[in-house]
Design an enzyme around this catalytic site. Structure first.
Site, short mmCIF file in Angstrom:
data_model
loop_
_atom_site.label_atom_id
_atom_site.label_comp_id
_atom_site.label_asym_id
_atom_site.label_seq_id
_atom_site.Cartn_x
_atom_site.Cartn_y
_atom_site.Cartn_z
N HIS A 183 0.87 -1.19 0.13
CA HIS A 183 -0.14 0.04 0.14
C HIS A 183 0.81 1.24 0.06
O HIS A 183 2.19 0.93 0.36
CB HIS A 183 -0.84 0.06 1.08
CG HIS A 183 -0.23 0.19 2.50
ND1 HIS A 183 0.73 -0.85 3.01
CD2 HIS A 183 -0.13 1.12 3.50
CE1 HIS A 183 1.09 -0.40 4.18
NE2 HIS A 183 0.42 0.56 4.62
N HIS A 224 1.60 3.94 1.71
CA HIS A 224 2.01 4.49 2.94
C HIS A 224 3.45 4.63 2.98
O HIS A 224 4.00 3.61 2.71
CB HIS A 224 1.61 3.86 4.31
CG HIS A 224 0.28 4.59 4.80
ND1 HIS A 224 -0.82 3.61 5.39
CD2 HIS A 224 -0.54 5.66 4.50
CE1 HIS A 224 -1.89 4.26 5.71
NE2 HIS A 224 -1.74 5.47 5.00
N ASP A 230 6.00 4.38 4.83
CA ASP A 230 6.78 3.53 5.41
C ASP A 230 7.02 2.04 4.81
O ASP A 230 7.93 1.25 4.97
CB ASP A 230 6.44 3.15 6.95
CG ASP A 230 4.97 2.66 7.15
OD1 ASP A 230 3.91 3.19 6.24
OD2 ASP A 230 4.89 1.75 7.87
N HIS A 260 -7.06 -1.90 5.65
CA HIS A 260 -6.37 -1.02 6.37
C HIS A 260 -7.12 0.43 5.86
O HIS A 260 -8.09 0.45 5.64
CB HIS A 260 -4.88 -0.87 5.74
CG HIS A 260 -3.84 -0.13 6.43
ND1 HIS A 260 -3.80 -0.32 7.71
CD2 HIS A 260 -2.66 0.40 5.86
CE1 HIS A 260 -2.61 0.52 8.06
NE2 HIS A 260 -2.09 1.13 6.84
N ASP A 280 0.03 -3.99 5.78
CA ASP A 280 -0.52 -3.62 6.87
C ASP A 280 -2.23 -3.84 6.77
O ASP A 280 -2.76 -3.47 5.66
CB ASP A 280 -0.46 -1.94 6.90
CG ASP A 280 0.95 -1.73 7.42
OD1 ASP A 280 1.81 -2.34 7.53
OD2 ASP A 280 1.23 -0.52 7.60
N HIS A 333 6.66 -5.43 11.39
CA HIS A 333 6.01 -4.25 11.25
C HIS A 333 5.81 -3.77 12.85
O HIS A 333 4.68 -3.17 13.31
CB HIS A 333 4.95 -4.34 10.68
CG HIS A 333 4.30 -2.97 10.15
ND1 HIS A 333 3.32 -2.35 10.92
CD2 HIS A 333 4.57 -2.20 8.89
CE1 HIS A 333 3.13 -1.10 10.37
NE2 HIS A 333 3.56 -0.82 9.31
ZN LIG Z 1 3.25 0.50 7.85
#
Ligand SMILES: [Zn+2]
Length: 294
Positions: A55, A57, A59, A136, A205, A259
């Site tokens: 995804h 994001h 990070d 998520h 995530d 994570h």
């Molecule tokens: Zn993450």
């Protein structure tokens, strides 16, 4: 390469997994700093053919910018494919940053982020990759690497029954499923040993969800979001215990927690929580290597 969440820590880089199958090298997620992690691990990032982003994001993807620019400076020619939900749009945005223009093709490949069934997104000679939407705050998917099943010939048995010796005919038998030798039909079912392919799943995530259990069915290894301990469980992520419950439901062989939130300098508490529900759990560390074998 990275086992932390959101904010990096001294011990943990943001998410990235190097997956190598024979000569195929892939990245699953590419958090900030991934290229240096690869260098420190002694891995050659020029060998990466495909990158799978769970995804968008930061990070999980911010490392793409530096990595792609280095590939360019190192004169990469081979195309780079980047998979993910809405990958075409995000890859386009990344290519628009800065004054640079890569000398190699970068191809964004969209994967579905709605629905309840795994989608086959890659079909290679000896393996396939599937994705499935997970839950998520933004479109997010889990990925499964699935090695094709294969057959070995039990040569002792084949020789005893049919006088078949090691040689090109054995290869033909493996390829075609049957051969005829001295007027007798030999089938793979009779003299073969079935070898199921290796399966590896990465959650990205996600809060606990049915789709992750579906795609993880009978996996050899599930690498799963375990951001928090039970007391901190949220609607955005899986906790360690929740990851373990999904691993159990899916009947996976081994679970690797990853994570981790920066608040856990010591993740033994999370490991303990998970092991109560699923004993064959390990805690991922940056640079940890796992070799999967049937
Ligand atoms: Zn993450």
């Amino acid at each position: 390469m990275g086992t932390g969440s959101g904010i990096p820590s001294k011990k943990r880089n943001p998410a990235a997994i190097w997956l190598q199958y024979e000569s195929d090298c892939m990245l699953w997620d590419c958090g900030e700093g991934t290229q240096r992690q690869l260098m420190n691990a002694g891995l050659n990032f020029m060998k990466i053919g495909k990158i799978f982003i769970s995804h968008w994001h930061a990070d999980h993807w911010a490392g793409l910018i530096g990595l792609m620019q280095t590939m360019n400076l190192e004169k990469r020619k081979r195309a780079l494919e980047i998979y993910g939900p809405e990958a075409e749009r995000f890859v386009g945005d990344i290519l628009d940053l800065d004054y640079w223009g890569p000398r190699f093709r970068v191809i964004g490949r969209d994967v579905p982020f709605e629905g309840n069934e795994p989608t086959q997104i890659l079909n290679e000679d000896k393996f396939k990759v599937f994705s499935i939407p997970v839950e998520h705050t933004v479109p997010s998917v889990a990925y499964a690497f699935q090695e094709d099943d294969s057959w070995n010939v039990d040569i002792k048995k084949a020789e005893q029954l049919y006088g078949l010796k090691q040689g090109p005919l054995v290869g033909k038998l493996k390829e075609k499923g049957s051969i005829v030798l001295k007027g007798k039909k030999i089938t793979l079912e009779e003299v073969g040993i079935h070898k199921p392919g290796i399966k590896l799943v990465y959650s990205g995530d996600t809060r606990p969800c049915k789709n992750l259990v579906t795609i993880s069915k009978d996996a050899d290894l599930l690498i799963c979001d375990a951001t928090f301990a039970e007391e901190m469980e949220t609607k955005m992520h899986s906790g360690a215990k929740e990851a373990a419950i999904m691993a159990k439901k899916a009947g996976v062989r081994q679970l690797a927690l990853t994570h981790f939130s920066r608040r856990y300098q010591d993740v033994r508490e999370l490991e303990k929580e998970a092991k109560r529900a699923f004993p064959n759990t390990i805690v991922a560390e940056d640079f940890m290597r796992i070799k999967l074998k049937k």
